[in-house]
Design an enzyme around this catalytic site. Sequence first.
Site, PDB file in Angstrom:
ATOM      1  N   HIS A 128      -5.097  32.166  10.384  1.00 48.23           N
ATOM      2  CA  HIS A 128      -5.782  32.733  11.551  1.00 48.23           C
ATOM      3  C   HIS A 128      -5.707  34.258  11.515  1.00 48.23           C
ATOM      4  CE1 HIS A 128      -6.634  29.056  13.785  1.00 48.23           C
ATOM      5  NE2 HIS A 128      -5.452  28.609  13.376  1.00 48.23           N
ATOM      6  N   THR A 159       3.157  37.181  -0.020  1.00 49.43           N
ATOM      7  CA  THR A 159       2.123  37.700   0.868  1.00 49.43           C
ATOM      8  C   THR A 159       1.123  38.612   0.159  1.00 49.43           C
ATOM      9  OG1 THR A 159       3.498  39.598   1.459  1.00 49.43           O
ATOM     10  CG2 THR A 159       3.713  37.613   2.818  1.00 49.43           C
ATOM     11  N   LYS A 160       1.424  38.985  -1.095  1.00 49.21           N
ATOM     12  CA  LYS A 160       0.523  39.878  -1.832  1.00 49.21           C
ATOM     13  C   LYS A 160       0.555  39.512  -3.313  1.00 49.21           C
ATOM     14  CE  LYS A 160       4.078  43.483  -2.231  1.00 49.21           C
ATOM     15  NZ  LYS A 160       4.424  44.882  -1.921  1.00 49.21           N
TER      16      LYS A 160
END
Length: 207
Positions: free
Chosen positions: A124, A171-172
């Site tokens: 989201h 996350t990356k």
Amino acid sequence: MAITDRHGRTLTTSQIWEKGIGRLRALWLELVTGLLWWIVGYLPFHSLRKFFYRLCGMKIGRGSTIHMMARIYDPAHISIGEGTLIGERATLDGRKQLPNSNGGLTIGNHVDIASEVMIWSSEHDIHSEDMMPIEEKVVIEDYVFIGPRAIILPGVTIGKGAVIAAGAVVTKDVPENAIVGGVPAKEIDHRKLTNYNYRLGRPRLFQ
């Protein structure tokens, strides 16, 4: 009488049709996800599970295996290369349902994914007023190892030969040959291999 969305905004005729079609697609996807989880995922035979996964559109290369109780979203947009092993209770998210979506999941050759790893291509937008979903493709290149209970978030590319430590939250993007761990995952070492040509062991029978 005007038709409104859940936020009270009036919808045009085209928006109503678009939302209706979107809802039908979502219901179909939920049905497929449920069947693959509750029935196919518990079949104790690799060949049977792969048959049904392929029937639902998933691309699975030669010699690759998904162990039991995997949670699979939108199999039609999941591609797995050759000689890859995926542990039990893994989550594979290939969702690519939104207009102009860049979602989906691509897993390369000879990738080792441990038990209970979660790979997500949908999340989201926490900065959106209505928490709109975002779909971003995840790419896992050849010879990657992902430890148990690691989490890979949408939009991430994991480079060839990289290692993700158990419990890491990625996350990356992860560079080739990097070893990362922690929450959020950071580079902690570098893999010493430069020539990747190994083959993973056979899958566990009846699991």
